[in-house]
Structures are given as C-alpha cells and as structure tokens.
Design a protein around this motif. Structure first.
Motif, short mmCIF file in Angstrom:
data_model
loop_
_atom_site.label_atom_id
_atom_site.label_comp_id
_atom_site.label_asym_id
_atom_site.label_seq_id
_atom_site.Cartn_x
_atom_site.Cartn_y
_atom_site.Cartn_z
N ALA A 113 43.29 97.31 39.68
CA ALA A 113 43.15 97.85 38.33
C ALA A 113 44.52 98.22 37.76
N PHE A 114 45.38 98.84 38.57
CA PHE A 114 46.71 99.20 38.09
C PHE A 114 47.53 97.96 37.75
N ALA A 115 47.43 96.94 38.59
CA ALA A 115 48.17 95.71 38.33
C ALA A 115 47.71 95.06 37.03
N LEU A 116 46.39 95.03 36.79
CA LEU A 116 45.87 94.45 35.55
C LEU A 116 46.32 95.25 34.33
N SER A 117 46.28 96.57 34.46
CA SER A 117 46.69 97.42 33.34
C SER A 117 48.18 97.32 33.07
N TRP A 165 46.39 107.03 24.30
CA TRP A 165 45.03 107.24 24.77
C TRP A 165 44.13 106.07 24.38
N THR A 166 44.35 105.49 23.22
CA THR A 166 43.55 104.32 22.83
C THR A 166 43.90 103.12 23.71
N ILE A 167 45.16 103.05 24.18
CA ILE A 167 45.52 101.99 25.14
C ILE A 167 44.76 102.20 26.45
N VAL A 168 44.70 103.46 26.90
CA VAL A 168 44.00 103.77 28.15
C VAL A 168 42.53 103.36 28.06
N ILE A 169 41.89 103.68 26.94
CA ILE A 169 40.48 103.32 26.77
C ILE A 169 40.32 101.80 26.82
N GLY A 170 41.22 101.09 26.15
CA GLY A 170 41.14 99.63 26.16
C GLY A 170 41.33 99.05 27.55
N VAL A 209 46.45 106.44 34.50
CA VAL A 209 45.28 107.10 33.90
C VAL A 209 44.10 106.13 33.81
N ALA A 210 44.37 104.89 33.41
CA ALA A 210 43.31 103.89 33.34
C ALA A 210 42.71 103.62 34.72
N THR A 211 43.57 103.59 35.74
CA THR A 211 43.09 103.37 37.11
C THR A 211 42.24 104.53 37.58
N GLY A 212 42.70 105.77 37.33
CA GLY A 212 41.90 106.93 37.71
C GLY A 212 40.55 106.94 37.03
N THR A 213 40.53 106.61 35.74
CA THR A 213 39.26 106.54 35.00
C THR A 213 38.36 105.46 35.59
N ALA A 214 38.94 104.31 35.91
CA ALA A 214 38.15 103.21 36.47
C ALA A 214 37.59 103.56 37.84
N LEU A 215 38.35 104.27 38.64
CA LEU A 215 37.87 104.66 39.97
C LEU A 215 36.64 105.55 39.88
N VAL A 216 36.68 106.49 38.95
CA VAL A 216 35.54 107.41 38.80
C VAL A 216 34.33 106.68 38.23
N LEU A 217 34.51 106.02 37.10
CA LEU A 217 33.37 105.37 36.42
C LEU A 217 32.87 104.16 37.20
N GLY A 218 33.79 103.35 37.74
CA GLY A 218 33.38 102.16 38.47
C GLY A 218 32.62 102.47 39.74
N SER A 219 33.09 103.47 40.49
CA SER A 219 32.39 103.83 41.74
C SER A 219 31.03 104.46 41.45
N MET A 220 30.95 105.29 40.41
CA MET A 220 29.66 105.89 40.05
C MET A 220 28.66 104.82 39.63
N PHE A 245 38.31 96.94 31.25
CA PHE A 245 38.30 95.88 32.27
C PHE A 245 38.70 96.39 33.65
N CYS A 246 39.39 97.53 33.73
CA CYS A 246 39.72 98.09 35.04
C CYS A 246 38.46 98.59 35.75
N VAL A 247 37.50 99.12 34.98
CA VAL A 247 36.24 99.58 35.56
C VAL A 247 35.53 98.44 36.27
#
Length: 273
Positions: free
Chosen positions: A196-200, A133-138, A73-84, A142-144
């Motif tokens: 991003a997944f590896a870091l998370s 979910w709070t873990i995902v936000i955290g 989930v963190a990786t998916g969020t980072a892909l969307v926000l980071g690429s935008m 850095f994944c972004v």
C-alpha cells in the motif's frame, strides 16, 4: 515432459520480458550518475553531484516529505479499514456479501483517471478544499484493496480449527487473537502495508485530481520533466522513487511467500495455558 528446446525457449522469452520491463528503469539509474547534464550515450563520466543537488533542493525535499506523509497515513488507514472488511467478509454470511466484496475490489480495477475525476467531483460537491488530506482519501481508495486482498487470502488459508481449539481449551478472545490470530495475520498485514505504501508513494494520476496546490514527488517529476536544466535532478529523484518503491515490494513478496506465522508454537502456548 518438457523438452530441452522448450526449456531454453522459455528461459529466453522470460529473459526478454524481464529486460523489456527493467531496462528503462536501469537506464534511469545510470543517468542519475551521469556527469553531464545532457543525456547522451555513452556517458562521458560518473558523479554523485546530482544527488547532493537534489537533496539541497527545497522543492524536492518538501515533495518527498509530502509523499512520505501521505503514504504513511494512507497505509495506516488502509490497514485498519482493509483488515476490518476482510474479517467481516470472511467470518459472516449476509445478504449482498459478494457484492460488497466486489465493490471493495473495484477501485483498483478502475482506471486512475476515472477514480481521480470521481473524487474531484465529490470534493467539489461536498465543498471540500483540496489539501493533503484529500490526497490521503484518494490514495486510501486503492490502498484498502491491497490490504483487504492480503488479509482475506491469509484468513482463507488459515484453518478455523485453530481458533476453535484455542477457545475450547479456555482461551478468551484476547488470548486467541494474541497467540493464534495475530501470528498468522502479521506477515499479511505487513506485506499489505508495504504494498500500500509503495502504491501510494508513486501514485500520480489520482494525485493530480486530488492534490490542488500540493506537490508530491511524482507530480514534481512530471512538472519538471521537460525542463532541460532540471533533467539531471529529475533523474536522481526518479531513481530514488524507483528504489523506495521496489524495496517495499520485495519485502512484501518475501513475506507473502512465507507461511504467515511469525511466532512458531504460539497456538501450542495457548493450549498449554
């Protein structure tokens, strides 16, 4: 020109640094197959028994699933926000552009404990209960950055004339993205997602402040590290974490070394149309 002695010295020094970095990790892998539940050297025998013990441990399995779920989930969020964010910074000129770029990169430069304390204080202030979910936000903070850096670097290496030629020859926005932009950015996105997944997956400091009662795999290792009876299982879990972290990083490194174009001739296909 470098002399023979210089080359030999560089090889020796590089070998020393690599051994210094990898020897503890290799040692963990060796102890994962240790027949005894006591860490001693030389190892008295070899076994895969502890892998079975770890797999059938409900705490290990629940921690593994939580780490994978949070990482995805963190990786998916980072892909969307980071690429935008990368597209916005690359394509547009606006006041404070460099400051925005600096603020995007800052979270990965800050010590994890600072990020963790800041997030925990924000959750308390906002009245949010600690959950996965709070873990995902955290983790997304850095994944972004990883995705943003990869995509922005690829965009800066891509000639703008490709997009201009595509549109000049009649391609609409979707066709330009499908046949020109996407083939160029695909490997950067995949590599950024893997990193991003590896870091998370192996993050522990930020997770400690944002997890509450949730236990990810790195936290499970930290909590049980000093229990002697659990040490063989911990070695197995640590070995699995190392493998699951190294594999995405290796694939990401190979992808980022590539030109970034998965479908050769894509731009020519647009022009032909």
């Amino acid at each position: 020109m470098t002399t023979r002695a210089t080359r030999i010295g560089l090889v020796v020094w590089t070998t020393f640094v690599v051994c210094f970095l990898w020897l503890p990790l290799v040692l963990i892998g060796v102890y994962a197959f240790n027949k005894s539940n006591i860490q001693s050297w030389p190892i008295p025998g070899w076994t895969t028994h502890w892998f079975s013990e770890a797999w059938h441990d409900p705490d290990v399995r629940s921690s593994l699933w939580l780490s994978v779920k949070v990482g995805l989930v963190a990786t998916g969020t980072a892909l969307v926000l980071g690429s935008m964010a990368a597209f916005a910074i690359h394509r547009f000129r606006f006041f404070g552009r460099e400051s925005v770029s600096f603020l995007l990169i800052l979270p990965i430069a800050l010590p994890g404990i600072i990020t963790g304390i800041a997030l925990n204080s924000f959750y308390v202030f906002a009245g949010l209960s600690l959950s996965w979910w709070t873990i995902v936000i955290g983790h997304a903070t850095f994944c972004v950055v990883v995705v943003y850096n990869n995509v922005l670097a690829r965009l800066r290496r891509t000639s703008g004339s490709l997009l201009e030629a595509s549109m000049d020859l009649g391609a609409d926005g979707w066709q330009t993205f499908r046949f020109v932009t996407w083939p160029v950015l695909s490997t950067a996105l995949v590599a950024g997602g893997l990193l991003a997944f590896a870091l998370s997956f192996d993050e522990v400091i930020v997770t400690t402040f944002t997890a509450g009662a949730q236990v990810t795999l790195p936290i499970f290792i930290l909590d049980n590290l000093h229990q002697g009876q659990q040490l063989p299982v911990i070695n197995v879990v640590a070995f699995v974490v190392i493998v699951l972290t190294v594999i995405p990083v290796v694939f990401a490194q190979r992808l980022m070394r590539d030109t970034g174009i998965l479908r050769r001739g894509a731009a020519a296909a647009v022009i032909a149309k």
